[in-house]
Enzyme design. Structure first.
Site: not given
Ligand code: ARG
Length: 261
Positions: A162, A256
């Protein structure tokens, strides 16, 4: 400033959709609660007002509210999650935003968009990451809804899937950047656009140094990132450090866990 958070009551690593997640690696639930609470306390002490999304059994990643969508005034652009494991979150998220009278827009099929995880504003610019989770077509759609231009950044390292894992705007001028997570052209664009790019070393990026939160002149970093900390302090920020070990097991950190409302 208002933010949305979701208590980690049902948080766990129940599936593997990024390289950080290993179901065999158990989450210490009590510690996760403590770490989440410390973030909540830091946010409120820094002047943020926190709204809470109700945790739901079976939706362990709902805690990562940054992925719910993108808020712009009264409008909420709801995410369409790349992985089916997270798709059930969408209905809950939509319900909450409708109940708060947001004007809800959904990214059209077949495209995916993961909200503020991949779309961050900095000053008057909107930066959006694509490849692993969000699609470029979805970003175009989002920018169209917002009737604005944006800067598309292609991501290339699956550990930094991300945008908010490798790019953190601190204010309108300075941003933390982990360069190797970007395709060369995207990185060059960032260098051109961002007045004060702060290079984060790999060992600290792997601790999610770029998943930082800033509120005014206060900044929150994960513990154990001394080089990043020094660079942020040099810009006049009052830096706090908190441990997010339990959320890192899911590929997440401080940023996150909050969504700007
Ligand atoms: N386990 C989640 C996923 O893989 C983690 C999300 C992390 N969020 C972020 N905004 N980077 O989707």
């Amino acid at each position: 400033m208002k933010y949305l958070m979701c208590p980690p009551a049902y948080y766990e690593v129940a599936y593997e959709i990024n390289p950080w997640m290993h179901v065999a690696q158990k989450v210490d639930k009590i510690l996760a609660e403590k770490q989440w609470r410390a973030l909540y306390d830091w946010m409120t002490a820094a002047g943020a007002q926190i709204e809470l999304l109700e945790p739901i059994p079976g939706l362990p990643d709902l805690v990562f509210t940054a992925n719910a969508g993108l808020v712009h005034g009264e409008r909420f652009i709801k995410s369409r999650f790349r992985h089916r494991q997270r798709r059930h979150e969408e209905i809950r998220i939509e319900r909450w935003f409708r109940a708060q009278n947001y004007d809800v827009t959904t990214v059209p099929e077949p495209y995916f968009f993961e909200g503020e995880g991949d779309a961050l504003t900095m000053g008057s610019e909107l930066y959006a990451g694509y490849h692993f989770r969000s699609d470029l077509e979805a970003l175009d759609f989002v920018a169209g809804v917002l009737k604005r231009d944006y800067c598309a950044l292609e991501l290339k390292d699956k550990r930094f899937y991300h945008l908010d894992t490798c790019f953190a705007p601190l204010d309108a001028k300075s941003a933390l950047i982990f360069a190797p997570a970007f395709e060369p052209y995207a990185y060059l664009t960032l260098l051109e656009m961002v007045e004060d790019p702060i290079a984060v070393p790999e060992n600290e990026a792997l601790r999610f140094a770029c998943n930082a939160v800033s509120l005014g002149k206060k900044a929150l970093l994960p513990s154990g990132c001394p080089q990043t900390r020094a660079a942020v302090e040099k810009r006049g920020f009052e830096v706090s450090e908190l441990d997010f070990s339990e959320f890192l097991k899911s590929g997440g950190g401080a940023k996150c866990l909050v969504l700007k409302l």
